[in-house]
Write a protein that holds these residues in place. Structure first.
Motif, PDB file in Angstrom:
ATOM      1  N   GLY A  50      17.119 -20.224 -25.821  1.00  0.00           N
ATOM      2  CA  GLY A  50      16.654 -20.829 -24.550  1.00  0.00           C
ATOM      3  C   GLY A  50      17.471 -20.101 -23.283  1.00  0.00           C
ATOM      4  N   ALA A  51      17.543 -20.828 -22.286  1.00  0.00           N
ATOM      5  CA  ALA A  51      18.058 -20.174 -21.035  1.00  0.00           C
ATOM      6  C   ALA A  51      18.658 -21.139 -20.221  1.00  0.00           C
ATOM      7  CB  ALA A  51      16.711 -19.498 -20.255  1.00  0.00           C
ATOM      8  N   SER A  52      19.392 -20.672 -19.234  1.00  0.00           N
ATOM      9  CA  SER A  52      20.036 -21.532 -18.205  1.00  0.00           C
ATOM     10  C   SER A  52      18.734 -21.771 -17.188  1.00  0.00           C
ATOM     11  CB  SER A  52      20.737 -20.694 -17.445  1.00  0.00           C
ATOM     12  OG  SER A  52      20.461 -19.604 -16.453  1.00  0.00           O
ATOM     13  N   ILE A  53      18.863 -22.962 -16.696  1.00  0.00           N
ATOM     14  CA  ILE A  53      17.854 -23.407 -15.781  1.00  0.00           C
ATOM     15  C   ILE A  53      18.368 -24.139 -14.475  1.00  0.00           C
ATOM     16  CG2 ILE A  53      17.975 -25.772 -16.788  1.00  0.00           C
ATOM     17  CD1 ILE A  53      14.735 -26.032 -16.814  1.00  0.00           C
ATOM     18  N   ALA A  54      17.670 -24.154 -13.328  1.00  0.00           N
ATOM     19  CA  ALA A  54      18.023 -24.602 -12.167  1.00  0.00           C
ATOM     20  C   ALA A  54      16.788 -25.169 -11.662  1.00  0.00           C
ATOM     21  CB  ALA A  54      18.887 -23.578 -11.255  1.00  0.00           C
ATOM     22  N   GLU A  55      16.918 -25.673 -10.145  1.00  0.00           N
ATOM     23  CA  GLU A  55      16.084 -26.453  -9.511  1.00  0.00           C
ATOM     24  C   GLU A  55      14.561 -25.540  -9.571  1.00  0.00           C
ATOM     25  OE1 GLU A  55      17.103 -29.859  -9.111  1.00  0.00           O
ATOM     26  OE2 GLU A  55      16.136 -29.581  -7.105  1.00  0.00           O
ATOM     27  N   ASP A  77      22.604 -24.170 -15.054  1.00  0.00           N
ATOM     28  CA  ASP A  77      22.906 -23.187 -14.335  1.00  0.00           C
ATOM     29  C   ASP A  77      24.238 -23.725 -13.277  1.00  0.00           C
ATOM     30  OD1 ASP A  77      21.740 -19.997 -12.968  1.00  0.00           O
ATOM     31  OD2 ASP A  77      23.748 -20.749 -12.688  1.00  0.00           O
ATOM     32  N   TRP A  78      23.946 -24.262 -12.428  1.00  0.00           N
ATOM     33  CA  TRP A  78      24.645 -24.743 -11.253  1.00  0.00           C
ATOM     34  C   TRP A  78      24.904 -26.287 -11.441  1.00  0.00           C
ATOM     35  CZ3 TRP A  78      27.241 -23.186  -7.517  1.00  0.00           C
ATOM     36  CH2 TRP A  78      27.117 -21.725  -6.910  1.00  0.00           C
ATOM     37  N   ALA A  79      23.934 -27.110 -11.737  1.00  0.00           N
ATOM     38  CA  ALA A  79      23.751 -28.630 -11.626  1.00  0.00           C
ATOM     39  C   ALA A  79      25.305 -29.518 -12.039  1.00  0.00           C
ATOM     40  CB  ALA A  79      22.593 -29.339 -12.017  1.00  0.00           C
ATOM     41  N   LEU A  80      25.544 -29.149 -13.082  1.00  0.00           N
ATOM     42  CA  LEU A  80      26.921 -29.606 -13.718  1.00  0.00           C
ATOM     43  C   LEU A  80      28.239 -28.891 -13.414  1.00  0.00           C
ATOM     44  CD1 LEU A  80      25.293 -31.058 -16.892  1.00  0.00           C
ATOM     45  CD2 LEU A  80      26.082 -32.480 -14.875  1.00  0.00           C
ATOM     46  N   LYS A  81      28.190 -28.135 -12.560  1.00  0.00           N
ATOM     47  CA  LYS A  81      29.174 -27.622 -12.072  1.00  0.00           C
ATOM     48  C   LYS A  81      30.056 -28.408 -11.102  1.00  0.00           C
ATOM     49  CE  LYS A  81      27.952 -22.648 -13.056  1.00  0.00           C
ATOM     50  NZ  LYS A  81      27.596 -21.369 -12.470  1.00  0.00           N
ATOM     51  N   PHE A  82      31.309 -28.313 -10.878  1.00  0.00           N
ATOM     52  CA  PHE A  82      32.260 -29.288 -10.318  1.00  0.00           C
ATOM     53  C   PHE A  82      31.782 -29.306  -8.792  1.00  0.00           C
ATOM     54  CE2 PHE A  82      35.952 -32.005 -10.018  1.00  0.00           C
ATOM     55  CZ  PHE A  82      36.248 -31.879  -8.726  1.00  0.00           C
ATOM     56  N   PRO A  83      31.579 -28.090  -8.088  1.00  0.00           N
ATOM     57  CA  PRO A  83      31.281 -27.925  -6.693  1.00  0.00           C
ATOM     58  C   PRO A  83      30.119 -28.769  -6.451  1.00  0.00           C
ATOM     59  CG  PRO A  83      31.249 -25.732  -7.530  1.00  0.00           C
ATOM     60  CD  PRO A  83      31.825 -26.476  -8.607  1.00  0.00           C
ATOM     61  N   ILE A  84      29.216 -28.666  -7.260  1.00  0.00           N
ATOM     62  CA  ILE A  84      27.875 -29.261  -7.081  1.00  0.00           C
ATOM     63  C   ILE A  84      27.943 -30.723  -7.283  1.00  0.00           C
ATOM     64  CG2 ILE A  84      25.432 -29.553  -7.780  1.00  0.00           C
ATOM     65  CD1 ILE A  84      26.274 -26.830  -6.270  1.00  0.00           C
ATOM     66  N   LEU A  85      28.675 -31.135  -8.101  1.00  0.00           N
ATOM     67  CA  LEU A  85      28.752 -32.484  -8.787  1.00  0.00           C
ATOM     68  C   LEU A  85      29.662 -33.473  -7.628  1.00  0.00           C
ATOM     69  CD1 LEU A  85      29.248 -32.442 -12.440  1.00  0.00           C
ATOM     70  CD2 LEU A  85      27.415 -33.504 -11.256  1.00  0.00           C
ATOM     71  N   ARG A  86      30.723 -32.763  -7.217  1.00  0.00           N
ATOM     72  CA  ARG A  86      31.715 -33.223  -6.381  1.00  0.00           C
ATOM     73  C   ARG A  86      31.843 -32.377  -5.104  1.00  0.00           C
ATOM     74  NH1 ARG A  86      35.453 -35.984  -8.978  1.00  0.00           N
ATOM     75  NH2 ARG A  86      35.573 -37.123  -7.171  1.00  0.00           N
ATOM     76  N   PRO A  87      30.726 -32.558  -4.078  1.00  0.00           N
ATOM     77  CA  PRO A  87      31.139 -31.943  -2.912  1.00  0.00           C
ATOM     78  C   PRO A  87      32.275 -32.094  -2.115  1.00  0.00           C
ATOM     79  CG  PRO A  87      28.971 -33.189  -2.771  1.00  0.00           C
ATOM     80  CD  PRO A  87      29.658 -33.203  -4.367  1.00  0.00           C
ATOM     81  N   SER A  88      32.418 -33.338  -2.006  1.00  0.00           N
ATOM     82  CA  SER A  88      33.764 -34.131  -1.568  1.00  0.00           C
ATOM     83  C   SER A  88      34.222 -35.114  -2.402  1.00  0.00           C
ATOM     84  CB  SER A  88      33.159 -34.868  -0.328  1.00  0.00           C
ATOM     85  OG  SER A  88      32.689 -35.924  -0.558  1.00  0.00           O
ATOM     86  N   ALA A  89      35.515 -35.578  -2.306  1.00  0.00           N
ATOM     87  CA  ALA A  89      36.329 -36.561  -3.245  1.00  0.00           C
ATOM     88  C   ALA A  89      35.560 -37.849  -3.160  1.00  0.00           C
ATOM     89  CB  ALA A  89      37.647 -36.759  -2.561  1.00  0.00           C
ATOM     90  N   GLU A  90      34.554 -38.047  -2.312  1.00  0.00           N
ATOM     91  CA  GLU A  90      33.992 -39.256  -2.285  1.00  0.00           C
ATOM     92  C   GLU A  90      32.553 -39.290  -3.107  1.00  0.00           C
ATOM     93  OE1 GLU A  90      37.137 -38.882   0.307  1.00  0.00           O
ATOM     94  OE2 GLU A  90      35.050 -37.699   0.579  1.00  0.00           O
ATOM     95  N   ILE A  91      32.000 -38.178  -2.960  1.00  0.00           N
ATOM     96  CA  ILE A  91      30.637 -38.052  -3.435  1.00  0.00           C
ATOM     97  C   ILE A  91      30.356 -37.456  -4.788  1.00  0.00           C
ATOM     98  CG2 ILE A  91      28.520 -36.714  -2.832  1.00  0.00           C
ATOM     99  CD1 ILE A  91      29.279 -36.465  -0.341  1.00  0.00           C
ATOM    100  N   TRP A  92      29.675 -38.179  -5.506  1.00  0.00           N
ATOM    101  CA  TRP A  92      29.229 -37.901  -6.898  1.00  0.00           C
ATOM    102  C   TRP A  92      27.741 -37.574  -6.805  1.00  0.00           C
ATOM    103  CZ3 TRP A  92      32.801 -37.388 -11.290  1.00  0.00           C
ATOM    104  CH2 TRP A  92      33.723 -38.129 -11.172  1.00  0.00           C
ATOM    105  N   ASN A  93      27.230 -36.265  -7.036  1.00  0.00           N
ATOM    106  CA  ASN A  93      26.007 -35.842  -6.939  1.00  0.00           C
ATOM    107  C   ASN A  93      25.283 -35.514  -8.186  1.00  0.00           C
ATOM    108  OD1 ASN A  93      23.457 -34.682  -5.743  1.00  0.00           O
ATOM    109  ND2 ASN A  93      24.698 -32.888  -5.509  1.00  0.00           N
ATOM    110  N   PHE A  94      24.718 -36.501  -8.756  1.00  0.00           N
ATOM    111  CA  PHE A  94      24.262 -36.244 -10.176  1.00  0.00           C
ATOM    112  C   PHE A  94      22.675 -35.979 -10.074  1.00  0.00           C
ATOM    113  CE2 PHE A  94      27.603 -37.394 -12.621  1.00  0.00           C
ATOM    114  CZ  PHE A  94      28.390 -38.258 -12.025  1.00  0.00           C
ATOM    115  N   GLY A  95      22.346 -36.087  -8.863  1.00  0.00           N
ATOM    116  CA  GLY A  95      20.584 -35.643  -9.028  1.00  0.00           C
ATOM    117  C   GLY A  95      20.160 -34.546  -9.353  1.00  0.00           C
TER     118      GLY A  95
END
Ligand code: XIL
Length: 369
Positions: A50-55, A77-95
Protein backbone atom coordinates in the motif's frame (compact mmCIF):
# COMPACT_ATOMS: atom_id res chain seq x y z
CA UNK A 1 0.59 -13.65 12.02
CA UNK A 2 -3.09 -12.85 11.67
CA UNK A 3 -4.73 -13.88 8.45
CA UNK A 4 -6.28 -10.43 8.27
CA UNK A 5 -3.06 -9.60 6.51
CA UNK A 6 -4.24 -11.55 3.51
CA UNK A 7 -7.45 -9.93 2.37
CA UNK A 8 -9.01 -11.88 -0.51
CA UNK A 9 -7.94 -10.97 -4.05
CA UNK A 10 -10.36 -8.51 -5.63
CA UNK A 11 -10.80 -7.28 -9.15
CA UNK A 12 -8.75 -4.07 -9.26
CA UNK A 13 -11.03 -2.28 -11.71
CA UNK A 14 -14.05 -2.81 -9.49
CA UNK A 15 -12.29 -1.02 -6.63
CA UNK A 16 -11.21 1.68 -9.02
CA UNK A 17 -14.83 2.19 -10.07
CA UNK A 18 -15.83 2.57 -6.42
CA UNK A 19 -13.30 5.36 -6.03
CA UNK A 20 -14.13 7.20 -9.25
CA UNK A 21 -17.93 6.88 -9.30
CA UNK A 22 -19.77 6.31 -12.58
CA UNK A 23 -19.56 9.87 -13.83
CA UNK A 24 -15.83 10.26 -13.46
CA UNK A 25 -15.25 6.85 -15.04
CA UNK A 26 -17.03 7.94 -18.23
CA UNK A 27 -14.44 10.64 -18.85
CA UNK A 28 -11.79 9.73 -16.34
CA UNK A 29 -8.71 7.60 -16.98
CA UNK A 30 -9.66 4.13 -18.11
CA UNK A 31 -7.44 1.39 -16.68
CA UNK A 32 -5.14 -0.34 -19.12
CA UNK A 33 -6.03 -4.03 -19.39
CA UNK A 34 -2.35 -5.00 -19.08
CA UNK A 35 -1.87 -2.74 -16.07
CA UNK A 36 0.39 -3.98 -13.27
CA UNK A 37 -1.56 -4.08 -10.00
CA UNK A 38 1.04 -4.11 -7.24
CA UNK A 39 -1.44 -4.86 -4.44
CA UNK A 40 -2.55 -8.05 -6.16
CA UNK A 41 0.98 -9.20 -7.03
CA UNK A 42 1.98 -8.65 -3.40
CA UNK A 43 -1.08 -10.50 -2.12
CA UNK A 44 -0.11 -13.55 -4.17
CA UNK A 45 3.16 -13.52 -2.19
CA UNK A 46 1.25 -13.13 1.10
CA UNK A 47 2.39 -9.51 1.41
CA UNK A 48 0.28 -6.43 2.08
CA UNK A 49 1.13 -3.59 -0.31
CA UNK A 50 0.00 0.00 0.00
CA UNK A 51 0.95 3.61 0.49
CA UNK A 52 0.53 6.56 2.78
CA UNK A 53 -2.53 8.63 1.95
CA UNK A 54 -3.69 12.19 2.52
CA UNK A 55 -6.48 14.55 1.45
CA UNK A 56 -5.25 14.66 -2.17
CA UNK A 57 -6.58 11.14 -2.65
CA UNK A 58 -10.04 12.53 -1.86
CA UNK A 59 -9.81 15.84 -3.77
CA UNK A 60 -8.20 14.27 -6.87
CA UNK A 61 -10.48 11.39 -8.01
CA UNK A 62 -7.83 9.98 -10.38
CA UNK A 63 -5.38 9.76 -7.46
CA UNK A 64 -8.03 8.15 -5.30
CA UNK A 65 -8.64 5.60 -8.07
CA UNK A 66 -4.92 4.83 -8.16
CA UNK A 67 -5.04 3.95 -4.46
CA UNK A 68 -8.17 1.89 -4.94
CA UNK A 69 -6.50 -0.04 -7.73
CA UNK A 70 -2.91 -0.41 -6.52
CA UNK A 71 -3.12 -0.50 -2.72
CA UNK A 72 -4.48 -3.04 -0.27
CA UNK A 73 -3.62 -0.96 2.79
CA UNK A 74 -3.19 2.77 3.41
CA UNK A 75 -1.37 4.67 6.15
CA UNK A 76 -2.44 8.15 7.23
CA UNK A 77 0.32 10.53 6.20
CA UNK A 78 -0.80 13.57 8.18
CA UNK A 79 -4.33 13.03 9.49
CA UNK A 80 -3.52 11.08 12.66
CA UNK A 81 -0.46 13.03 13.69
CA UNK A 82 -0.74 14.90 16.97
CA UNK A 83 -0.49 18.46 15.56
CA UNK A 84 -3.32 17.78 13.08
CA UNK A 85 -5.56 16.08 15.62
CA UNK A 86 -4.77 18.58 18.39
CA UNK A 87 -4.13 22.05 16.93
CA UNK A 88 -4.93 23.40 20.38
CA UNK A 89 -5.61 21.92 23.82
CA UNK A 90 -9.35 22.44 23.27
CA UNK A 91 -9.68 21.11 19.71
CA UNK A 92 -9.89 17.48 18.56
CA UNK A 93 -9.80 17.52 14.74
CA UNK A 94 -10.87 14.03 13.64
CA UNK A 95 -12.34 15.15 10.29
CA UNK A 96 -9.37 14.41 8.01
CA UNK A 97 -8.80 10.96 9.50
CA UNK A 98 -12.51 10.11 9.43
CA UNK A 99 -12.69 11.02 5.73
CA UNK A 100 -9.66 8.87 4.90
CA UNK A 101 -11.06 5.98 6.92
CA UNK A 102 -14.36 6.26 5.03
CA UNK A 103 -12.45 6.18 1.71
CA UNK A 104 -10.50 3.13 2.85
CA UNK A 105 -13.61 1.27 3.95
CA UNK A 106 -15.50 2.21 0.75
CA UNK A 107 -12.64 0.73 -1.28
CA UNK A 108 -12.04 -2.21 1.05
CA UNK A 109 -8.55 -1.05 1.94
CA UNK A 110 -7.00 -1.83 5.29
CA UNK A 111 -6.12 1.23 7.37
CA UNK A 112 -2.92 2.00 9.30
CA UNK A 113 -2.76 4.72 11.94
CA UNK A 114 0.40 6.86 11.90
CA UNK A 115 1.25 7.84 14.64
CA UNK A 116 0.02 8.06 18.18
CA UNK A 117 3.25 9.33 19.76
CA UNK A 118 6.14 11.09 18.03
CA UNK A 119 8.61 13.51 19.62
CA UNK A 120 8.72 15.58 16.39
CA UNK A 121 6.33 18.22 15.12
CA UNK A 122 4.64 18.94 18.45
CA UNK A 123 2.51 22.10 18.67
CA UNK A 124 3.70 24.95 20.87
CA UNK A 125 0.82 24.53 23.34
CA UNK A 126 2.05 21.02 24.15
CA UNK A 127 5.65 22.14 24.55
CA UNK A 128 4.53 24.76 27.08
CA UNK A 129 2.97 22.22 29.48
CA UNK A 130 4.51 20.96 32.70
CA UNK A 131 5.74 17.35 32.85
CA UNK A 132 2.67 16.41 34.91
CA UNK A 133 0.27 18.02 32.40
CA UNK A 134 2.16 16.44 29.49
CA UNK A 135 1.70 13.01 31.07
CA UNK A 136 -2.02 13.63 31.38
CA UNK A 137 -2.28 14.77 27.74
CA UNK A 138 -0.20 11.75 26.68
CA UNK A 139 -2.57 9.23 28.27
CA UNK A 140 -5.73 11.08 27.20
CA UNK A 141 -4.53 11.38 23.60
CA UNK A 142 -3.72 7.72 23.14
CA UNK A 143 -6.83 6.51 24.93
CA UNK A 144 -9.23 8.79 23.06
CA UNK A 145 -7.72 8.37 19.58
CA UNK A 146 -7.12 4.62 19.81
CA UNK A 147 -10.59 4.07 21.28
CA UNK A 148 -12.25 6.12 18.50
CA UNK A 149 -10.80 3.91 15.77
CA UNK A 150 -10.72 0.65 17.71
CA UNK A 151 -11.67 -2.28 15.52
CA UNK A 152 -11.18 -0.28 12.30
CA UNK A 153 -7.40 0.10 12.33
CA UNK A 154 -5.25 -2.76 11.01
CA UNK A 155 -2.21 -1.48 12.90
CA UNK A 156 -0.94 1.56 14.76
CA UNK A 157 2.48 3.11 14.70
CA UNK A 158 2.18 3.54 18.45
CA UNK A 159 5.58 5.25 18.77
CA UNK A 160 7.43 6.77 15.83
CA UNK A 161 11.19 7.35 15.66
CA UNK A 162 12.17 6.73 19.30
CA UNK A 163 15.86 7.33 18.62
CA UNK A 164 18.06 10.19 17.54
CA UNK A 165 21.52 9.81 19.08
CA UNK A 166 22.59 13.32 18.10
CA UNK A 167 20.23 14.67 20.77
CA UNK A 168 22.66 13.36 23.37
CA UNK A 169 19.92 11.88 25.58
CA UNK A 170 20.63 8.73 27.60
CA UNK A 171 20.23 5.60 25.48
CA UNK A 172 20.25 7.63 22.26
CA UNK A 173 16.56 8.50 22.65
CA UNK A 174 15.02 11.30 20.57
CA UNK A 175 14.31 14.38 22.72
CA UNK A 176 10.88 16.00 22.63
CA UNK A 177 7.86 16.76 24.84
CA UNK A 178 7.00 13.11 25.56
CA UNK A 179 10.57 11.98 26.28
CA UNK A 180 11.39 15.11 28.27
CA UNK A 181 8.31 14.64 30.49
CA UNK A 182 8.31 10.87 30.90
CA UNK A 183 11.83 9.65 30.04
CA UNK A 184 12.48 6.42 28.08
CA UNK A 185 9.51 4.82 29.85
CA UNK A 186 7.15 6.79 27.56
CA UNK A 187 7.49 4.03 24.96
CA UNK A 188 6.22 1.25 27.24
CA UNK A 189 3.52 3.56 28.61
CA UNK A 190 2.28 4.32 25.06
CA UNK A 191 2.02 0.65 24.11
CA UNK A 192 0.23 -0.24 27.34
CA UNK A 193 -2.31 2.59 26.87
CA UNK A 194 -2.94 1.64 23.23
CA UNK A 195 -3.36 -2.05 24.02
CA UNK A 196 -5.82 -1.22 26.78
CA UNK A 197 -8.24 0.49 24.38
CA UNK A 198 -7.76 -1.40 21.12
CA UNK A 199 -7.22 -5.13 21.47
CA UNK A 200 -7.57 -5.80 17.75
CA UNK A 201 -4.96 -3.53 16.17
CA UNK A 202 -1.41 -4.74 15.59
CA UNK A 203 0.86 -2.47 17.64
CA UNK A 204 3.99 -1.29 15.87
CA UNK A 205 7.22 0.45 16.87
CA UNK A 206 8.24 2.49 13.82
CA UNK A 207 11.78 3.78 13.12
CA UNK A 208 13.75 5.52 10.41
CA UNK A 209 17.24 5.14 9.07
CA UNK A 210 17.95 1.57 10.21
CA UNK A 211 18.38 0.63 6.52
CA UNK A 212 21.61 2.61 6.17
CA UNK A 213 25.07 1.54 7.27
CA UNK A 214 26.33 4.92 8.40
CA UNK A 215 27.05 5.49 12.12
CA UNK A 216 23.45 6.72 12.61
CA UNK A 217 21.90 3.62 11.08
CA UNK A 218 24.19 1.25 12.96
CA UNK A 219 23.46 2.99 16.27
CA UNK A 220 19.70 2.96 15.62
CA UNK A 221 19.68 -0.75 14.81
CA UNK A 222 21.49 -1.50 18.07
CA UNK A 223 19.23 0.75 20.14
CA UNK A 224 16.08 -0.59 18.48
CA UNK A 225 16.94 -4.20 19.33
CA UNK A 226 17.63 -3.17 22.93
CA UNK A 227 14.32 -1.31 23.18
CA UNK A 228 12.41 -4.22 21.61
CA UNK A 229 13.89 -6.58 24.22
CA UNK A 230 13.00 -4.18 27.04
CA UNK A 231 9.39 -4.00 25.83
CA UNK A 232 9.03 -7.75 25.25
CA UNK A 233 10.67 -8.60 28.60
CA UNK A 234 8.14 -6.27 30.27
CA UNK A 235 5.29 -8.16 28.61
CA UNK A 236 4.29 -5.20 26.43
CA UNK A 237 1.94 -5.97 23.54
CA UNK A 238 4.32 -5.31 20.61
CA UNK A 239 3.69 -7.33 17.47
CA UNK A 240 5.66 -5.63 14.71
CA UNK A 241 8.52 -3.29 13.98
CA UNK A 242 8.13 -0.76 11.19
CA UNK A 243 11.25 0.17 9.23
CA UNK A 244 10.51 3.33 7.30
CA UNK A 245 12.82 2.54 4.35
CA UNK A 246 13.30 6.09 3.03
CA UNK A 247 16.16 4.87 0.84
CA UNK A 248 19.02 7.35 0.42
CA UNK A 249 21.38 6.08 -2.34
CA UNK A 250 23.90 8.68 -1.20
CA UNK A 251 24.33 6.83 2.12
CA UNK A 252 26.21 3.55 2.67
CA UNK A 253 24.31 0.29 2.76
CA UNK A 254 25.43 -3.13 4.02
CA UNK A 255 22.88 -5.68 2.90
CA UNK A 256 24.29 -8.56 4.95
CA UNK A 257 24.32 -6.53 8.15
CA UNK A 258 20.79 -5.24 7.55
CA UNK A 259 19.39 -8.68 6.73
CA UNK A 260 21.07 -10.01 9.89
CA UNK A 261 19.25 -7.27 11.79
CA UNK A 262 15.96 -8.31 10.19
CA UNK A 263 16.56 -11.91 11.24
CA UNK A 264 17.25 -10.75 14.80
CA UNK A 265 13.90 -8.95 14.85
CA UNK A 266 12.18 -12.00 13.37
CA UNK A 267 13.81 -14.23 16.00
CA UNK A 268 11.85 -12.19 18.55
CA UNK A 269 8.63 -13.35 16.89
CA UNK A 270 7.96 -9.90 15.45
CA UNK A 271 6.52 -9.11 12.06
CA UNK A 272 8.44 -6.53 10.04
CA UNK A 273 6.72 -3.84 8.02
CA UNK A 274 8.43 -1.58 5.45
CA UNK A 275 6.35 1.43 6.37
CA UNK A 276 7.47 4.49 4.33
CA UNK A 277 9.32 3.21 1.27
CA UNK A 278 10.59 5.68 -1.28
CA UNK A 279 13.90 6.52 -3.00
CA UNK A 280 15.71 9.85 -2.77
CA UNK A 281 16.66 10.37 -6.42
CA UNK A 282 18.76 13.43 -5.58
CA UNK A 283 22.16 11.77 -6.20
CA UNK A 284 21.07 10.47 -9.64
CA UNK A 285 21.74 12.20 -13.01
CA UNK A 286 19.26 14.67 -14.53
CA UNK A 287 18.01 12.72 -17.58
CA UNK A 288 14.58 11.42 -16.56
CA UNK A 289 14.87 7.94 -18.11
CA UNK A 290 18.25 7.32 -16.47
CA UNK A 291 17.08 8.72 -13.14
CA UNK A 292 13.88 6.63 -13.14
CA UNK A 293 15.89 3.52 -14.03
CA UNK A 294 18.24 4.10 -11.10
CA UNK A 295 15.31 4.66 -8.74
CA UNK A 296 13.76 1.41 -10.00
CA UNK A 297 17.04 -0.45 -9.49
CA UNK A 298 17.30 0.92 -5.95
CA UNK A 299 13.84 -0.46 -5.15
CA UNK A 300 14.75 -3.82 -6.66
CA UNK A 301 18.13 -4.12 -4.90
CA UNK A 302 16.53 -3.31 -1.54
CA UNK A 303 13.48 -5.50 -1.87
CA UNK A 304 15.34 -8.50 -3.26
CA UNK A 305 17.59 -8.29 -0.20
CA UNK A 306 14.92 -7.89 2.45
CA UNK A 307 12.15 -9.99 0.91
CA UNK A 308 14.29 -13.06 1.51
CA UNK A 309 13.22 -12.61 5.15
CA UNK A 310 9.78 -14.22 5.61
CA UNK A 311 8.99 -11.94 8.57
CA UNK A 312 8.52 -9.07 6.12
CA UNK A 313 4.74 -8.84 5.90
CA UNK A 314 4.01 -5.42 4.47
CA UNK A 315 5.40 -2.86 2.01
CA UNK A 316 3.97 0.64 2.23
CA UNK A 317 5.21 3.45 -0.02
CA UNK A 318 5.24 7.00 1.27
CA UNK A 319 2.59 8.21 -1.21
CA UNK A 320 2.16 6.73 -4.70
CA UNK A 321 2.86 9.71 -6.96
CA UNK A 322 5.87 12.05 -7.21
CA UNK A 323 3.40 14.94 -7.18
CA UNK A 324 2.53 14.32 -3.53
CA UNK A 325 5.88 13.06 -2.20
CA UNK A 326 7.15 14.67 0.99
CA UNK A 327 10.39 15.26 -0.92
CA UNK A 328 8.51 17.90 -2.95
CA UNK A 329 7.91 19.99 0.18
CA UNK A 330 9.87 23.24 -0.46
CA UNK A 331 11.17 23.20 3.14
CA UNK A 332 12.51 19.67 2.69
CA UNK A 333 13.97 20.49 -0.73
CA UNK A 334 15.78 23.47 0.81
CA UNK A 335 17.00 21.38 3.75
CA UNK A 336 18.35 18.76 1.32
CA UNK A 337 19.82 21.36 -1.05
CA UNK A 338 17.62 20.18 -3.90
CA UNK A 339 16.26 22.34 -6.77
CA UNK A 340 15.14 19.62 -9.21
CA UNK A 341 11.57 18.26 -8.77
CA UNK A 342 12.12 14.88 -7.03
CA UNK A 343 11.00 11.62 -8.66
CA UNK A 344 11.10 9.17 -5.69
CA UNK A 345 7.95 7.11 -6.33
CA UNK A 346 6.62 4.53 -8.82
CA UNK A 347 4.04 6.90 -10.35
CA UNK A 348 4.92 10.27 -11.85
CA UNK A 349 3.24 13.62 -11.21
CA UNK A 350 0.62 12.76 -13.86
CA UNK A 351 -0.02 9.41 -12.14
CA UNK A 352 1.62 7.48 -14.99
CA UNK A 353 3.56 4.33 -14.05
CA UNK A 354 7.35 4.69 -14.16
CA UNK A 355 10.07 2.04 -14.47
CA UNK A 356 9.75 1.37 -10.74
CA UNK A 357 6.28 -0.18 -11.14
CA UNK A 358 7.53 -3.08 -13.24
CA UNK A 359 10.64 -3.28 -11.04
CA UNK A 360 8.57 -3.52 -7.85
CA UNK A 361 6.39 -6.18 -9.46
CA UNK A 362 9.47 -8.24 -10.39
CA UNK A 363 10.98 -7.83 -6.93
CA UNK A 364 7.76 -8.84 -5.17
CA UNK A 365 7.83 -12.15 -6.98
CA UNK A 366 10.97 -13.01 -4.96
CA UNK A 367 9.26 -13.12 -1.57
CA UNK A 368 9.11 -16.70 -0.24
CA UNK A 369 5.54 -17.75 0.44
C1 XIL B 1 6.37 13.55 6.60
C2 XIL B 1 5.17 14.02 5.79
O1 XIL B 1 4.92 13.11 4.74
C3 XIL B 1 5.46 15.42 5.26
O2 XIL B 1 4.32 15.88 4.56
C4 XIL B 1 5.82 16.35 6.40
O3 XIL B 1 6.20 17.60 5.87
C5 XIL B 1 6.98 15.76 7.23
O4 XIL B 1 6.64 14.45 7.69
N1 XIL B 1 9.08 9.90 8.76
C6 XIL B 1 7.81 9.82 9.23
C7 XIL B 1 6.70 10.54 8.56
O5 XIL B 1 7.51 9.01 10.13
O6 XIL B 1 5.66 10.89 9.48
C8 XIL B 1 7.22 11.78 7.87
O7 XIL B 1 6.12 12.28 7.13
C9 XIL B 1 8.40 11.40 6.95
C10 XIL B 1 9.53 10.85 7.78
Amino acid sequence: MSDRLHAPLRHPNRRGFLALGAGALLNGPLFASDEIVLGDIAARRRLLFGASIAEEALTNPAYGALYARQARIVTTDWALKFPILRPSAEIWNFGPADRLLAFARQNRLLFRGHTLIWNEGSPDWLKALSARETARVFDEHIERVAARYAGRVHSWDVVNEPFWHDHGAPGGFRRGPWFDALGPAYVERAFRRAAAVDRSATLVLNEAHAEHDDPVGRAIRKSLLRLVDTLLDAGVSLQAVGLQSHLRPGLPRNGAAFVDFLHRLAARKLDIYLTELDVDDGPFPDPIAERDAKVAQTYVDYLREVLAVPAIRMIVLWQLSDRYSWYRDPAIMRAMGRTRPPRPLPFDADLRPKAAVAALAAALEHHPI
